[in-house]
Design a protein around this motif. Structure first.
Motif, PDB file in Angstrom:
ATOM      1  N   MET A 262       0.853  -1.202   0.000  1.00 18.76           N
ATOM      2  CA  MET A 262       0.000   0.000   0.000  1.00 18.76           C
ATOM      3  C   MET A 262       0.880   1.240   0.000  1.00 18.76           C
ATOM      4  O   MET A 262       1.934   1.280   0.614  1.00 18.76           O
ATOM      5  CB  MET A 262      -0.883   0.012   1.248  1.00 18.76           C
ATOM      6  N   SER A 263       0.439   2.254  -0.681  1.00 13.80           N
ATOM      7  CA  SER A 263       1.183   3.500  -0.665  1.00 13.80           C
ATOM      8  C   SER A 263       0.469   4.527   0.199  1.00 13.80           C
ATOM      9  O   SER A 263      -0.757   4.572   0.243  1.00 13.80           O
ATOM     10  CB  SER A 263       1.337   4.040  -2.079  1.00 13.80           C
TER      11      SER A 263
ATOM     12  N   TYR B 229      -0.423   9.803  -0.601  1.00 14.48           N
ATOM     13  CA  TYR B 229      -1.486  10.619  -1.192  1.00 14.48           C
ATOM     14  C   TYR B 229      -1.802  11.876  -0.384  1.00 14.48           C
ATOM     15  O   TYR B 229      -2.926  12.080   0.052  1.00 14.48           O
ATOM     16  CB  TYR B 229      -2.737   9.771  -1.400  1.00 14.48           C
TER      17      TYR B 229
ATOM     18  N   ARG C  72     -14.471   3.568   5.625  1.00 16.22           N
ATOM     19  CA  ARG C  72     -15.285   2.620   4.863  1.00 16.22           C
ATOM     20  C   ARG C  72     -16.752   2.931   5.042  1.00 16.22           C
ATOM     21  O   ARG C  72     -17.244   3.085   6.171  1.00 16.22           O
ATOM     22  CB  ARG C  72     -15.000   1.189   5.327  1.00 16.22           C
TER      23      ARG C  72
ATOM     24  N   GLU D 297      -5.836   6.801  -6.681  1.00 11.62           N
ATOM     25  CA  GLU D 297      -5.608   6.006  -5.480  1.00 11.62           C
ATOM     26  C   GLU D 297      -6.587   4.836  -5.384  1.00 11.62           C
ATOM     27  O   GLU D 297      -6.183   3.713  -5.140  1.00 11.62           O
ATOM     28  CB  GLU D 297      -5.712   6.872  -4.221  1.00 11.62           C
ATOM     29  N   GLY D 298      -7.828   5.139  -5.562  1.00 12.55           N
ATOM     30  CA  GLY D 298      -8.883   4.129  -5.372  1.00 12.55           C
ATOM     31  C   GLY D 298      -9.466   4.262  -3.973  1.00 12.55           C
ATOM     32  O   GLY D 298      -8.733   4.474  -3.007  1.00 12.55           O
TER      33      GLY D 298
ATOM     34  N   GLU E  89     -10.934   2.119  -1.887  1.00 14.63           N
ATOM     35  CA  GLU E  89     -10.544   1.109  -0.883  1.00 14.63           C
ATOM     36  C   GLU E  89      -9.176   1.436  -0.289  1.00 14.63           C
ATOM     37  O   GLU E  89      -8.943   1.327   0.910  1.00 14.63           O
ATOM     38  CB  GLU E  89     -10.483  -0.279  -1.533  1.00 14.63           C
ATOM     39  N   GLN E  90      -8.261   1.835  -1.163  1.00 11.57           N
ATOM     40  CA  GLN E  90      -6.915   2.147  -0.716  1.00 11.57           C
ATOM     41  C   GLN E  90      -6.927   3.403   0.169  1.00 11.57           C
ATOM     42  O   GLN E  90      -6.215   3.479   1.170  1.00 11.57           O
ATOM     43  CB  GLN E  90      -6.018   2.318  -1.946  1.00 11.57           C
ATOM     44  N   ALA E  91      -7.748   4.351  -0.175  1.00 15.59           N
ATOM     45  CA  ALA E  91      -7.829   5.571   0.639  1.00 15.59           C
ATOM     46  C   ALA E  91      -8.344   5.227   2.032  1.00 15.59           C
ATOM     47  O   ALA E  91      -7.850   5.734   3.043  1.00 15.59           O
ATOM     48  CB  ALA E  91      -8.717   6.610  -0.037  1.00 15.59           C
ATOM     49  N   TRP E  92      -9.353   4.360   2.103  1.00 20.27           N
ATOM     50  CA  TRP E  92      -9.860   3.921   3.407  1.00 20.27           C
ATOM     51  C   TRP E  92      -8.743   3.274   4.221  1.00 20.27           C
ATOM     52  O   TRP E  92      -8.604   3.518   5.420  1.00 20.27           O
ATOM     53  CB  TRP E  92     -11.006   2.915   3.230  1.00 20.27           C
ATOM     54  N   ALA E  93      -7.998   2.419   3.573  1.00 19.31           N
ATOM     55  CA  ALA E  93      -6.932   1.701   4.288  1.00 19.31           C
ATOM     56  C   ALA E  93      -5.852   2.673   4.768  1.00 19.31           C
ATOM     57  O   ALA E  93      -5.325   2.554   5.877  1.00 19.31           O
ATOM     58  CB  ALA E  93      -6.332   0.624   3.387  1.00 19.31           C
ATOM     59  N   ARG E  94      -5.521   3.615   3.941  1.00 21.76           N
ATOM     60  CA  ARG E  94      -4.519   4.624   4.319  1.00 21.76           C
ATOM     61  C   ARG E  94      -5.001   5.421   5.528  1.00 21.76           C
ATOM     62  O   ARG E  94      -4.265   5.615   6.504  1.00 21.76           O
ATOM     63  CB  ARG E  94      -4.260   5.549   3.125  1.00 21.76           C
TER      64      ARG E  94
END
Lengths: 400, 400, 400, 400
Positions: free
Chosen positions: C1-2, C5, D181, D267-268, D270-275
């Motif tokens: 994961m990055s 952002y 989420r 980013e997407g 899902e990825q933003a949520w995880a970040r």
């Protein structure tokens, strides 16, 4: 070949050209909305906006477009079932009345058509006829953006006074504020609505309701106001967020501050009115010349006294309105306004009108560039037109 | 009253109008200069710049203005004591020669005055007379920004070829690159210098030297190049920093990328040339009309074939040049170029010239806005002028 | 994961972080370069730049990067065959000397390696040994950006004075001006070069040469200056364009004005030096802590007195330098500087160094964000490191 | 001495940090609002916003702040006299209910205090007790921005289902959309309100109402909608202007397009949520460490499962909350959020809370910079705190 590869010129009747300084002022990181510079800046907006409106009355700022300000004006002053007299001189006062129907008010239109201003005599008659004072308000635009009719607000006020009718006099200055002479207090206007995206030179997103004591008094009996539209906390905020009924429109406030610096503190409102007046006359001179000798362009509004200073609606035949617009847009780099309300959208007649917007951030190269481009279009499209239009305009400007 | 409260129009012969997109592209945080996006972007600039110059030759980019590019051109190709033949058609080729004196080269001017292009016949004669081939290079401008003379580069090349002289043919396209037809390879130009702030639409700060094989060969014997000007590492960088002999001009590269996208990949160079040509003709038509019937405006360059497509120098009497500029600047919102080199600065005659810049990011409203504002000035200042200038221009444009 | 952002942080040793205000100041249409606001603004830059340099000497501004300023310094003060004593403490003074070879000067390096400052005693010895005063100048950097060595300029001056040698004392402050205490006049520096893209917070494209009377006197005998580099007309311009030997770098001037407002008129130079000093100490405290207990990070410069306040070079083993940089760049959103000159590029050892840039527009969240991200990288990559680095840094900062 | 002279970091719970790309996208001239690029762009916003909300339902965009969206939600689904069950877990759901009183709805609060999430069991009980189904809607926030409580939306839905109650389930995601989420359709949410100025990274001025079929069906009986709030024409526009009930918010649309490009297409979601989840945990780890061993900082919400991922409310004693905020703001360059609703404004207790906003455009240097600055403040102000907070956070981040 296309010739549009330069700085595109927007001569539509709003959103108008945004000064580079305003865009720069909005190019900022998010500010603190709880204290500090933004809170201080916001306080300075109110007196300057009142200077532009020539009023000592009260002001509420809305995060909303002009249609939101219409709703705010209605809901703060009227109640379910109230009758409103609408002076129709194009599209927008009539729309304002229609807009209010969902709140339960009952608009009645006194229609003056698409090319003529409201007649004070007929207003006086209508008010005298309303012996029971059922009309609680009168809606009118100063400039109707569709027809480019300008109404004579002081004359309408005199008619109201002559009739002795107590209805609130409510004026829509969305297109004209900051561009056409408007004196809210001196002219006896009770309520005025405006937006930020025309003479105030800021991207759309804010609108304004100015109210005098009579309008404020009406608030006490009006039963339509909701939390968002209620102007009481906005005009008397206990905390900063109440100015905007929630989160402040941070970047619009930054932009508006810069625009008001330019309009109020650098140019001056009187001078801006005079500039717009001169540019209006230059544009009319050009259109009149194009229309001479059987030329295909006609001013929608005949009488100069009733022509808006910020938008000019022009009529053609043969769908030439749309052809001119297309050539200017696709070939030349100039965007003109579509005709609005002059004919059913999509009908052949719809293509026989276009509008020049000439409001706000405007100087000689922009005016002459707009006219010069239209002149090129007329020649390119072989549309019949009288000679000397551009020099007629430059002559007017030269008499500055 | 002042009418300038709009988007000011700059019609000076450079720095030209910067597209909003280019300014936006430069509104960026500092990039990494060691690897990544900026390094990749820089590589794409070279082929696109060569496309604009119509060459398969080599290119060095300098963090410097145009005068720096002059120095780079000189020091990479010439040696102390070398003679250079300068074709004087205004100010700038002569200045280029003068500029080189500090490096030890010896310019000799063949002067064609302030209003005429270089005469190929006289060039051929001069070269034939140089039997010992002392001239190592010939300096000429495509457009002289001061006089607005345009030289006929292919005709001059033919004259050189006819003479059999081996001097390098070096052309200054600082004002004209991207605007006037220029075909470096097809026309046999050995070296060309340009800057970013005119037809390339970027703020000043970068300049360019294009060199063909003959120019590259001259580098081997030239003894003037210093580390900063030496084009060898710039053209064959071992590392990214060698492209710029040190720190890369990060934001100019970002701006130039956007400008080349517009010029090369969207409009196309041929189309830009044609657009500029048409606008030049429109402006000449207006000036010719103003000057008719004893009007006070005269084109500095009589022959249309010898008129620059990017700048027009206009002569007046009675100091009217300066009066027109002042009115346009102070009252109207248009900035015109001062006269340059037509008379000693400060002399009364100095005020009898002004220039219209019409290069780069330019469309119909800008051209017609410039002309329309000048027409207003002529009328406001009661300067004698022929009628119909604006319509003469719009007529030309309509024939697109 | 990055996790990158967000607003990317550049902690490279220049080009440094550009304040949003500076970018906004550069987001402007092309100005008039013949008269008016830009001409007036330019005049104000000179006194403010001298305030930053602490000098009453003369100043020339170049459209060029720092390597151009090197060339300007050389060509205005030296002649072909002149010897120069170079104090090597990393890469850049040595490069400066090498740079001059193409002009014909002869640099001789007194090398102090990659981790130590120039030793005043050895300088004095070298100068005493030069009984014929062949050295015409001494080149040194205040901060060497590659090694992060800081030289003790006043101590070196004392050594020169003690030796009685007349060589010009020329200091490269490209990395340090505006960040590290530097007092040109009080410290007896004869000439100083700087650039705009580090402590002056403007995108690369301008450089500066400051000269005192001794340096100005040297100009009279120096025979290397070309028209572009000659500082005489730049320092004594007959017209505006001579300030820049041609077209002014319009947008850089706008940006520099804003940056100097911030540095000179808002924060104050003394305060900026103190802030940078404190941030330097915080960063050293963190690196020292990471290196404790067998941690893999080591300060390149041992003695705090000889550590630059604007850049910190850190050594690792196992290629960890590059691994840390990669993680920070790709995963976290932080760009660190590559190692420079510590090992041959491409060699395995090359990956054992990286640099933190900490110059210019810098505050606590940026410093702690940089360190915190590196700490995350060390943990993510399981690189051995001592504990408590971040709190060691926050402790230093807390003692503000 | 002040250390804030760098890029100020805003860590307030909205308006959040605006990406430079979004500001650039908004730095544009006024577009044509009748046809062309803006009209096309607007159509693309709807599917992307629905992707963020995880719904196939309908969407109305309002020129209004979040309080406007509250009013839109109420007026489109409810009628005068309707009862609403409000789940109080801080300030905002309760305010939403209060807001609606002016429209005639009757909120009843089930209050869970300032530090706990809504208890599904109690919700189920309350709904079962409402045998006549008087409650027409349930209001809840996903994240309460004041308390930083996160409610378990799926669990609440299950409770509603278990009770068999038909009330609409209406969720305020103003603070959390795009960050936490949220699956509107999968979780059975009937209506959701959001704003543009938090996870969507655009300056305040737009808000959103998403509605599923049940909510749309409620519109048919609801009698409160006015022309401005009515979502029917906005969701089914006959012309472009109906999307916004009048003039389109041109520049916000441009900004939102860019922000959605980043969030959805780069980013997407899902990825933003995880970040955001990881950053939340890092911040909690730091606060927990500061609070250990008698430290003065305490998480307002004990249970990690009930902690918001976008804002963290922290409690102190002795007015230390305000002291920390002041030091960070005035000395360091970091703006933290005030406490909200934890004590009466102006009371001594009011100073015992502050909030860290960590929503939207956020990366490692920003998170670690925020925490590192607070750590410096604790040390500077000698506020008791446990050790190792920063490394606890970097440890969490390293486990990415």
């Amino acid at each position: 070949m296309s010739l549009h590869y330069g700085r595109r010129l927007m001569s539509i009747p709003g959103p108008s050209v945004i000064p580079e300084r305003v865009l720069n002022a909005m190019h900022q990181p998010s500010p603190n909305i709880y204290e500090g510079a933004l809170v201080d800046l916001t306080e300075t907006l109110f007196p300057d906006l009142k200077t532009v409106a020539r009023t000592r009355g009260a002001l509420a700022i809305y995060v909303a477009n002009g249609h939101g300000a219409w709703e705010a004006a209605i809901t703060n002053t009227l109640s379910k079932g109230d009758k409103v007299l609408v002076l129709g001189t194009g599209c927008f006062a009539i729309s304002w009345g229609e807009w209010g129907k969902t709140t339960g008010i009952e608009p009645q239109v006194l229609d003056f058509g698409m090319s003529s201003p409201a007649d004070p005599t007929k207003l006086e008659e209508a008010l005298r006829a309303d012996k029971t004072h059922d009309y609680k308000a009168i809606f009118v635009t100063q400039t109707d953006t569709a027809s480019s009719v300008k109404n004579d607000i002081p004359a309408l006020r005199k008619a109201i006074d002559a009739s002795g009718h107590p209805a609130l006099f409510m004026v829509d200055c969305i297109a004209s504020l900051g561009c056409e002479r408007f004196e809210m207090d001196a002219w006896g206007v009770d309520l005025m609505v405006a937006g930020c995206q025309k003479g105030l030179m800021v991207p759309p997103g804010l609108s304004f309701v100015f109210a005098n004591d009579r309008a404020l008094a009406a608030r006490k009996t009006a039963d339509l106001a909701t939390s968002y539209w209620d102007w009481v906390p906005r005009m008397n905020p206990a905390g900063f967020y109440q100015n905007f009924a929630g989160t402040a429109p941070t970047h619009h406030l930054l932009g508006l501050r810069e625009a008001l610096d330019m309009l109020v503190h650098e140019e001056g409102v009187e001078q801006a009115w005079a500039r717009q007046e001169l540019f209006g006359k230059a544009i009319w001179a050009a259109v009149d010349a194009w229309g001479a000798d059987g030329g295909d362009l006609t001013m929608n509004v005949r009488d100069p006294a009733s022509r808006s200073r910020v938008v000019t609606c022009i009529k053609t035949s043969n769908g030439n309105g749309t052809k001119i617009r297309r050539w200017c847009e696709d070939i030349a780099g100039l965007t003109l306004g579509i005709g609005l309300g002059m004919a059913p959208e999509g009908s052949p007649e719809w293509h026989n009108a276009f509008r020049i917007g000439h409001m706000g951030h405007l100087n000689v190269p922009m005016v002459m560039g707009t006219l010069g481009t239209i002149d090129s279009a007329l020649k390119a499209l072989a549309i019949s037109h009288g000679n000397g239009a551009l020099e007629a305009a430059s002559q007017v400007i030269s008499e500055v």
